[in-house]
Design a protein around this motif. Structure first.
Motif, mmCIF file in Angstrom:
data_model
loop_
_atom_site.group_PDB
_atom_site.id
_atom_site.type_symbol
_atom_site.label_atom_id
_atom_site.label_comp_id
_atom_site.label_asym_id
_atom_site.label_seq_id
_atom_site.Cartn_x
_atom_site.Cartn_y
_atom_site.Cartn_z
ATOM 1 N N ASP A 38 -3.885 -8.291 8.272
ATOM 2 C CA ASP A 38 -5.260 -7.862 8.002
ATOM 3 C C ASP A 38 -6.122 -9.078 7.643
ATOM 4 O OD1 ASP A 38 -7.512 -6.395 7.541
ATOM 5 O OD2 ASP A 38 -6.852 -5.566 5.620
ATOM 6 N N SER A 70 -2.072 1.384 8.103
ATOM 7 C CA SER A 70 -1.843 0.070 7.509
ATOM 8 C C SER A 70 -0.684 0.136 6.532
ATOM 9 C CB SER A 70 -3.107 -0.425 6.797
ATOM 10 O OG SER A 70 -3.518 0.493 5.798
ATOM 11 N N VAL A 84 -1.993 -4.226 9.684
ATOM 12 C CA VAL A 84 -2.557 -3.043 10.327
ATOM 13 C C VAL A 84 -1.800 -2.792 11.628
ATOM 14 C CG1 VAL A 84 -4.637 -1.985 11.279
ATOM 15 C CG2 VAL A 84 -4.814 -3.550 9.324
#
Length: 310
Positions: A120, A138, A303
């Motif tokens: 991320d 995520s 993610v």
């Protein structure tokens, strides 16, 4: 300078170590060793069509990919590719070449939906989106300072509960397989997983070079295996990672997973390990709460990106 992409040469130890080194630099929250890289390459199920790819520039491994079909999923046509490039060798085209080679391989073997974990960070996410991937769920990486932190005190198991290491179990593989197979079905994920092949699980999981059977704890309730915490360790770096923690459905709500993991962590610290890592889906509130109780802190987030192949 030209970047080329090809299969990892498993017979070249220095190249395998280079693969592991790039992975460690790009993703230090997971244990990477040359032996672990070779193990996955050699022991993955044939139906996974697993490949390890490298991006090479002037004889140096600067990028890596692990590519496979989700052969443990009941849903066909799902592929996974995880791409990591040396942090100081980005913007050379290595990542794009790895993605193209990985996608061609997966498409050739019937994949219609692709999944990739992406850190991320703005650059990583933009890269995935440029290649047609859309953000999904995520997960957090968490770190615990085993050497300097304070673990919750060990407590005696309640009546009828016994804690044992996997190394002490006469039928350890079958007991852990049954627990792993059941708990994995309830693990939050966008790719459903069903462990039905015991022999394959033994090859991939029980024989994994990082699996520490001495530090893997299983909780028994009146003689029945009820919960477990599976430990991976790299003694050369003093690092410990939780591969899986879970409780069989019939025994949930009694704190058995917490009891097993606490036992494993205390024994890991006594063995001289200094850092502990784990990972949790951001929607897995109960496990995140348990890890916060232990003292883990979030150190990174990734993610899951998804691409539908036309």
């Amino acid at each position: 300078m030209t970047v080329i992409v090809r299969d990892l040469r498993s017979t070249d130890r220095s190249e395998v170590e280079g693969f592991a080194r790039v992975r460690h630099l790009a993703l230090p929250y997971i244990l990477w060793t040359a032996d672990a890289v070779l193990h996955r390459l050699a022991r993955s199920h044939p139906d996974a069509r697993f490949r390890s790819l490298v991006a090479e520039e002037d004889g140096e491994v600067i990028g890596t990919a692990q590519v496979q079909l989700a052969n443990d999923s009941p849903d066909p046509g799902q592929g996974m590719l995880n791409i990591y490039v040396h942090p100081e060798r980005t913007r050379r085209g290595a990542g794009a070449l790895l993605v193209r080679a990985a996608e061609e391989h997966l498409r050739a073997h019937g994949a219609t939906r692709l999944f990739s974990w992406v850190l991320d960070a703005p650059g990583n996410r933009a890269f995935a989106e440029r290649h047609g991937y859309a953000a999904g769920r995520s997960a957090h990486f968490l770190r615990l300072d085993l050497a300097g932190g304070t673990l919750p005190p060990r407590s005696s198991p309640p009546p009828g509960v016994e804690l044992r290491s996997a190394a002490d179990l006469a039928d350890g593989p079958r007991l852990l397989f049954a627990l792993d197979a059941e708990t994995m079905q309830d693990e939050p994920s966008d790719v459903a997983t069903e462990f039905t092949d015991y022999e394959n699980w033994v090859e991939e999981s029980w024989k994994h070079p990082l699996l520490d059977r001495e530090l893997t704890t299983v909780a028994f309730v009146e003689g029945r295996p009820a919960a477990f915490s599976m430990a991976y360790t790299d003694a050369s770096t003093g690092r410990y990672a939780t591969a899986m923690t879970g409780t069989a459905r019939a025994f949930r709500g009694r704190g058995l997973a917490k009891l097993a993991k606490n036992d494993s962590l205390h024994r890991a610290r006594a063995a001289g390990l200094t850092e502990a890592y784990t990972g949790n889906d951001t929607g897995n509130g109960p496990m995140l709460a348990i890890n916060k109780w232990f003292g883990y802190e979030i150190c990174a987030t990734e993610v899951r990106y998804v691409r539908e192949l036309g």
